[in-house]
Scaffold this active site. Structure first.
Site, PDB file in Angstrom:
ATOM      1  N   SER A   1      -7.849 -11.985  -9.721  1.00 35.23           N
ATOM      2  CA  SER A   1      -7.675 -12.194 -11.526  1.00 35.23           C
ATOM      3  C   SER A   1      -7.567 -11.106 -12.297  1.00 35.23           C
ATOM      4  O   SER A   1      -8.727 -10.632 -11.914  1.00 35.23           O
ATOM      5  CB  SER A   1      -8.441 -12.733 -11.425  1.00 35.23           C
ATOM      6  OG  SER A   1      -8.734 -13.894 -12.123  1.00 35.23           O
TER       7      SER A   1
ATOM      8  N   VAL B   1     -10.768 -14.462 -14.526  1.00 41.98           N
ATOM      9  CA  VAL B   1     -11.369 -15.414 -14.501  1.00 41.98           C
ATOM     10  C   VAL B   1     -10.690 -16.483 -13.943  1.00 41.98           C
ATOM     11  O   VAL B   1     -11.054 -17.608 -13.192  1.00 41.98           O
ATOM     12  CB  VAL B   1     -10.984 -15.943 -16.448  1.00 41.98           C
ATOM     13  CG1 VAL B   1     -11.857 -15.369 -17.288  1.00 41.98           C
ATOM     14  CG2 VAL B   1      -9.423 -16.419 -16.227  1.00 41.98           C
TER      15      VAL B   1
ATOM     16  N   GLU C   1     -10.073 -17.347 -10.063  1.00 38.42           N
ATOM     17  CA  GLU C   1     -10.607 -16.839  -9.258  1.00 38.42           C
ATOM     18  C   GLU C   1     -12.060 -18.474  -8.717  1.00 38.42           C
ATOM     19  O   GLU C   1     -12.095 -19.312  -8.471  1.00 38.42           O
ATOM     20  CB  GLU C   1     -11.091 -16.216  -7.917  1.00 38.42           C
ATOM     21  CG  GLU C   1      -9.776 -14.324  -8.444  1.00 38.42           C
ATOM     22  CD  GLU C   1      -8.465 -15.327  -7.871  1.00 38.42           C
ATOM     23  OE1 GLU C   1      -8.324 -15.322  -6.573  1.00 38.42           O
ATOM     24  OE2 GLU C   1      -7.881 -14.638  -8.486  1.00 38.42           O
TER      25      GLU C   1
END
Lengths: 759, 293
Positions: free
Chosen positions: A522, A711, A713
């Site tokens: 991410s 955002v 994971e």
């Protein structure tokens, strides 16, 4: 920070790659072709574990239409050496053996040879003509079995790391890791309530819709071009350079559009083979995996066995926690047991924590990253145990988590002290949500669980070029897997003060932009986003110089506002503002092209926390679970393009639901995978699920100019336990083994019913 | 490389001649939703592909004396749109409409589903419950076989060399009759039956006067479970009768443990689905509609 201050950030324009993707014009891995290209195919081991006595390729080579055959002999052996390839740590000895088996085949599907031929049919025929003399060896699939002293040994040289004194005998345990905070034994001595359970999970595949594909063209002068569907073309270049002993500057890799990766496309399988075949054949070679090959031979996420013990006071305060994770690495060391351990209790502020992890090899394909690698496995165990604790204490599961939530200043068991984080805000967002406040519908039950992921920074390069008409090209080097082009363009437009549609983001090949670490962890919107912002700032600095030249003032006397150069104050003089277009038109007279550049190693990634709530029902006769309502809340920093942030939360939740309910690698007694296809590897289908509701909790990351946090994971971490917790509350049965598939749940329901009847 | 011949049969006789000439290497192409997939997977390598979609009798639904004759290659989607068939045999139609996804439905046919001889075929338990007969034609002329006797094992049928399945016949329906098919899949779509159960009932008032039960995916072939039917006949579908019929279904199971389900699970689910399908068939016989899944 409020969004009102932004013009573009937080809006939802069409993504720059959207039209091509919905019309079918976008070109993915298998869509690239070159004149005269050959078809490359891989011969794979039918055995889970076998010594390769010899390989005879002479009959295949003699077949008309076959242009090249390669085996391990065509790849230089590599030392037992961990090296950075890009930023990844890989053992060269292992990776060269994974792309092509050398002494032994270590899993069913392990490549043993590859051919390039003029047609698909001839390539297939050639594979059948290769004679491999195998000595089939006993195999081991299960982690607990693989850890036993008398288990079949995969690597005769493997001595467990992290044990003092080091063992003298080789085993399948590659590594032991440990994290300690406080004194767990002392904590448990104080505890008034102790919960202790064992949990298991199965290997699951990322299930990206696009199989691996690569096209390689090697020239006579040593230059190599590769088109590959990958999450990191710089990684492909780095791996191929090492494995084939070619300088990085001689290899140019273009990332195609990518049909999903979720971490699974951060490694190489086909690319080094395609290059070597192309070098030998003197023609371009294209290789595309079948779905079956993807399942058998690309990296799934591991399964693991987890033991959890949590001690708490009656008021819900957790005073001690232990966790032990035994994790599948696949055929070579290197499971994500480290992050599994570190993430296990990261959501909570606990004084006494002891975590131990083991990295274990077995006769399975080498695992690869999958969304928050490792974290869902420990979270399944920890978050289920917390629910048991909440039930024991008769506490609301959100209140229990709030009581123990990590916050700014909390020191984790792995040593990091949190800066500004949003665990509390995210729990509160669920607690105050319409969903959580609504009564549970009759026949349904509710479960909640939380999850954590570090998020990643690392190396990024970016450039911003002004065209002669004043429109802007933003160049970066990360394949766009979840809408990052749109996010990068939004940040560039915001920074520059121009319309989003004036900014065209492109993803350059490895020869056309500086190094970029993979699209993973991410990191792209955060780290490459920062590189883009910095490149635009560099561009603005240059634009101010140009305006100063036109006005004949000092560059410090120029300010940049709303896409215009303006005098910084009345003392500078009276000048009409100069737009980007005006400055671009005069560039030739003010110093030539106007470009900005940035490169940096980004630190300060803001960790993310997610809390999910699910309402579900259980068909007691069949064990089938029906999801009625599902809400995912997460601290997302600043949502640059909220639609793609919501998409990440929804996608992660759906993959987690699949992991919880049906997905698993099923092996037969011969160590062969029984379900290498989407019919029997059951990912959820659209009709299985309600719309996943999302709550974006915006707690900006102080280390990013726009507050960005990764955002992608976190949302796969909470679902398994959220579902298990709801099932426990629906049925009174605590499931501890994933997946909670209908046959398994039905059997658990029946044996519980029998027990009740007996009592 | 092996050559594949593609032939279009103009009529049934023509198809039979082509089939006989193919010397055991002929394969009928109806929708192709099994054949083409199997060819791609390398599990089928036909010498001759005989396309029967141009034979009118094989792709149409005809009313016969009180019953129906469904051409073996009639697409499932066409069957699903046949108002009268749907009203008379809702269980058969809903089963045929479960063969594959929406896209597959435009091509897949009940004849193909039957000849593929999978014990998990969705249409077959419903056809068995319906008492359907298979109309076969070959070098030796025409013959008829009850559908439950057609398959002899997974992937094996009782077709003789050169024979093809022309159509399926559904018998005339007494008043107060209806049927239902249910299958268990772990997902809601795009899946294969772990167990499939077809139930056909004829009611007189609240009492069952005739019943047939077909059970799929629990044995090498789809089963006609006569003991389950016996348990239902004469009953008013009271709990005891349903329980006895469910037990008979479970007792008839000879399943395997595999990636799709365990022996224990399949045996149990056979009984669960029997009860549920019988309830739906009864409701339908009483004029209460149940939409297909």
């Amino acid at each position: 920070m409020s969004k009102a201050q932004y013009k573009w950030i937080g809006t939802r324009p069409d993504r720059p790659d959207g039209a091509d993707k919905v019309t079918g014009r976008a070109r993915f891995g298998a869509d690239f072709n070159l004149p005269g290209q050959l078809v490359g195919k891989v011969l794979r081991s039918p055995h889970a574990h076998a010594r390769i006595r010899s390989i005879d390729t002479s009959k295949a080579e003699a077949l008309p239409g076959v242009k090249a055959v390669v085996t391990a002999a065509d790849f230089p052996d590599q030392p037992n050496q961990i090296v950075p390839t890009g930023e990844m740590q890989v053992n060269l000895r292992d990776i060269t053996r994974n792309i092509m088996a050398r002494e032994k085949a270590l899993y069913e599907g392990h490549p043993v040879a590859a051919v390039a031929a003029v047609s698909d049919a001839i390539a297939k025929q050639a594979l059948a003509l290769i004679d491999v003399d195998y000595e089939v060896l006993p195999h081991v699939i299960d982690v607990a079995e693989a850890m036993k002293p008398d288990a079949p040994l995969l690597h005769e040289h493997l001595i467990t790391e992290g044990v003092n004194p080091p063992p003298t005998k080789a085993s399948n345990i590659a590594k032991r890791i440990e994290f300690k905070k406080g004194d767990a034994a002392e904590g448990f001595a104080q505890a008034e309530v102790v919960v202790e359970h064992d949990y298991t999970t199965q290997a699951v595949h990322q299930g990206y819709i696009e199989p691996h594909a690569a096209l390689a063209s090697a020239s006579e002068d040593g230059q190599v071009q590769v088109w590959s569907t990958t999450q990191g073309h710089f990684q492909v270049r780095g791996f191929c350079s090492r494995l084939l002993n070619i300088e990085t500057s001689q290899i140019r890799v273009t990332a195609t559009e990518i049909g999903g990766g979720f971490g699974g496309k951060t490694v190489v399988y086909l690319e080094p083979l395609a290059i070597r075949l192309s070098q030998k054949a003197g023609k371009p070679v294209k290789m595309v995996m079948s779905r079956e090959e993807v399942f058998r031979a690309s990296g799934p996420a591991p399964g693991g066995n987890v033991h959890v013990k949590i001690g708490a006071m009656r008021d819900g305060r957790i005073v001690a926690a232990e966790c032990r994770v035994d994790m599948q690495a696949g055929a070579f060391p290197g499971s994500p047991v480290g992050p599994a351990c570190m993430c296990s209790y990261a959501c909570y502020d606990i004084d006494n924590v002891h975590i131990v992890g083991f990295d274990v090899v077995s006769n399975r394909p080498k695992v690869a990253a999958y969304r928050a690698p490792g974290a869902p496995i420990s979270a399944w165990a920890v978050e289920s145990s917390l629910d048991i604790l909440a039930q024991r204490l008769n506490m609301d599961p959100i209140d229990l988590r709030l009581k123990n939530a990590a916050k700014k200043g909390t020191k984790t068991a792995y040593g990091v002290t949190f800066n500004t984080i949003g665990m509390v805000e995210t729990l509160e967002a669920i607690r105050d949500s319409e969903h959580y406040k609504a009564p549970v519908k009759p026949g349904y039950a509710r479960g909640v669980a939380a999850g954590f992921w570090f998020n990643v920074g690392a190396d990024s390069s970016a450039a911003a070029h002004v065209g002669e008409d004043g429109s802007v090209t933003v160049i970066s080097g990360n394949p766009d897997i979840g809408g990052s082009r749109a996010s990068l363009a939004l940040m560039a437009a915001e920074e520059l003060g121009v319309d989003y549609n004036k900014v065209r983001p492109v993803i350059a090949d490895t020869a056309s932009i500086g190094f970029n670490f993979v699209t993973g962890g991410s990191r792209v919107t955060f780290a490459t986003g920062l590189a883009v912002v910095n490149s635009v700032r560099d561009l603005i600095r240059e634009l101010k110089v140009r305006a100063a030249k036109i006005w004949n003032v000092d560059p410090d006397g120029v300010m940049w506002e709303n896409g215009m150069a303006k005098p910084a104050g009345s003392n500078v003089g009276e000048f009409e503002p100069l737009s980007l277009a005006q400055l671009a038109a005069q560039a030739g007279r003010t110093g030539g092209p106007i470009n900005g550049h940035a490169q940096l190693n980004v630190t300060g990634a803001g960790p993310g926390f997610g809390v999910h709530v699910v309402d579900l029902k259980v068909d007691h006769d069949t064990g089938i679970v029906g999801i009625g309502r599902y809400t995912a809340a997460q601290d997302v920093g600043t949502a640059i393009h909220p639609s793609y942030v919501e998409g990440q939360l929804q996608g992660g939740a759906v993959q987690g639901i699949g992991w919880a309910l049906n997905e698993e690698y099923i092996y037969n007694t011969k160590g062969r995978l029984e379900n290498p296809g989407f019919l029997d590897y059951r990912m959820p289908v659209a009709s299985d699920l309600p719309m996943i509701e999302t709550i974006l909790v915006e707690v900006p990351n102080p280390s990013h100019p726009y507050g960005v946090r990764g955002v992608g994971e976190v949302p796969i971490v909470p679902p398994t336990a959220a579902i298990g917790n709801a099932i426990a509350r629906a049925t009174g049965i605590r499931m501890t083994d994933l997946p909670m598939s209908p046959p398994k749940l039905s059997e658990a329901l029946d044996s519980a019913a029998l027990k009740i009847a007996a009592e | 490389m092996t050559e594949i011949q593609y032939k279009v049969a103009k009529n049934i006789k023509d198809a039979c001649i082509l089939m006989a000439a193919a010397d055991g290497k002929g394969r009928i192409l109806a929708g192709g939703t099994d054949l083409l997939v199997q060819m791609k997977a390398g599990t089928q390598a036909p010498g001759t592909i005989i396309d029967v979609k141009k034979i009118p009798e094989m792709v149409t639904i005809a009313k016969t004396k009180g019953g129906f004759r469904i051409g073996a290659a009639t697409p499932a989607a066409v069957i699903g749109e046949h108002e009268e068939l749907r009203k008379t045999w809702p269980g058969v139609v809903e089963a045929i409409n479960l063969i594959g996804s929406k896209q597959i439905q435009g091509r897949a046919s009940p004849g193909g589903n039957l000849c593929n001889a999978s014990p998990a075929a969705d249409s077959v338990p419903a056809l068995v419950a319906a008492g359907a007969t298979v109309n076969i034609q070959g070098p030796g002329g025409k013959r008829q076989v009850p559908v439950e006797q057609f398959c002899t094992g997974p992937g094996r049928t009782s077709l003789q060399k050169g024979e093809i399945v022309v159509s399926l016949s559904l018998p005339a329906r007494p008043k107060g009759s209806s049927d239902a098919y249910l299958r268990l899949i772990p997902r809601t779509e795009m899946d294969i039956a772990v167990v499939g159960c077809g139930v056909s009932l004829t009611m007189k008032g609240d009492t069952v006067v005739a019943a047939r039960v077909g059970l799929g995916a629990v044995a090498p072939t789809v089963l006609l479970v006569e003991d389950a039917a016996k348990a239902l006949v004469g009953s008013q579908l009271e709990d005891e009768a349903l329980e006895a019929a469910a037990k008979a279904c479970s007792a008839a199971c000879r399943p395997i443990d595999d990636k799709r389900g365990t022996i224990r699970y399949r045996t149990k689910i056979a009984g669960v689905l029997l009860k549920r399908a019988a309830a739906i068939a009864r409701d339908r016989a009483n004029g209460i509609s149940h939409t297909a899944h």
